[in-house]
Design an enzyme around this catalytic site. Structure first.
Site, mmCIF file in Angstrom:
data_model
loop_
_atom_site.group_PDB
_atom_site.id
_atom_site.type_symbol
_atom_site.label_atom_id
_atom_site.label_comp_id
_atom_site.label_asym_id
_atom_site.label_seq_id
_atom_site.Cartn_x
_atom_site.Cartn_y
_atom_site.Cartn_z
ATOM 1 C CB CYS A 67 -2.554 30.522 23.720
ATOM 2 S SG CYS A 67 -3.799 31.696 23.529
ATOM 3 C CB CYS A 88 -0.535 32.205 18.979
ATOM 4 S SG CYS A 88 -1.513 33.110 20.443
ATOM 5 C CG HIS A 140 -6.163 34.529 21.018
ATOM 6 N ND1 HIS A 140 -5.130 33.838 20.486
ATOM 7 C CD2 HIS A 140 -6.638 35.378 20.061
ATOM 8 C CE1 HIS A 140 -4.500 34.591 19.607
ATOM 9 N NE2 HIS A 140 -5.395 35.902 19.067
ATOM 10 C CD GLU A 143 -5.809 28.565 22.531
ATOM 11 O OE1 GLU A 143 -5.208 28.592 22.061
ATOM 12 O OE2 GLU A 143 -6.619 30.025 22.663
#
Length: 143
Positions: A79, A76, A46, A48
């Site tokens: 993260c 999410c 991801h 992040e």
């Protein structure tokens, strides 16, 4: 957020869900990331997570106290957990995420009883961020 949006556009051009993230310390970007789940074949690739890793390397440690994270889509749960564990002070996000958002979209993990609670500000450049994501999925459905 403009820099994060440019990273999201790079992700879209690479066939990834368009999410971009930057981490700022003392007014300078020290971490950049974009979604790479498809290209890396990894559930944890991801934006992040990538940006947090780069920021930790830039500062030479895992504590990102005083840093600000800017991301085009509401983080999410995974993260959000990384944000807590890295001690990021402020989180700014663009579009909300009613399916997996952990800053209020589904739940707000930062309201739970963890030892660190970053400040959260949502809706930064919301239209641009949400529009990019909507356009990506619209084009995907056409294909």
């Amino acid at each position: 957020m403009s820099e994060a949006l440019e990273l999201a556009k790079e992700a879209a051009a690479a066939g990834e869900v368009p999410v971009g993230c930057v981490i700022v310390s003392d007014g300078k970007i020290i971490g950049r990331g974009r979604n790479r789940r498809e290209s890396d074949k990894s559930a944890i690739a991801h934006a992040e997570i990538e940006a947090i890793g780069e920021a930790c390397r830039a500062l030479g440690g895992w504590r990102l106290s005083g840093c600000e994270l800017y991301v085009t889509l509401e983080p999410c749960p995974m993260c959000a957990g990384a944000i807590i564990n890295s001690r990021i002070s402020k989180v700014f996000y663009g579009a909300g995420d009613s399916k997996v958002g952990a800053c209020g979209g589904v739940l707000n993990i930062f309201e739970e009883n963890f030892g660190h609670k970053p400040q959260i500000v949502g809706g930064i450049m919301r239209e641009e961020c949400a529009g990019l994501i909507s356009e990506f999925f619209k084009n995907l459905r056409k294909a």
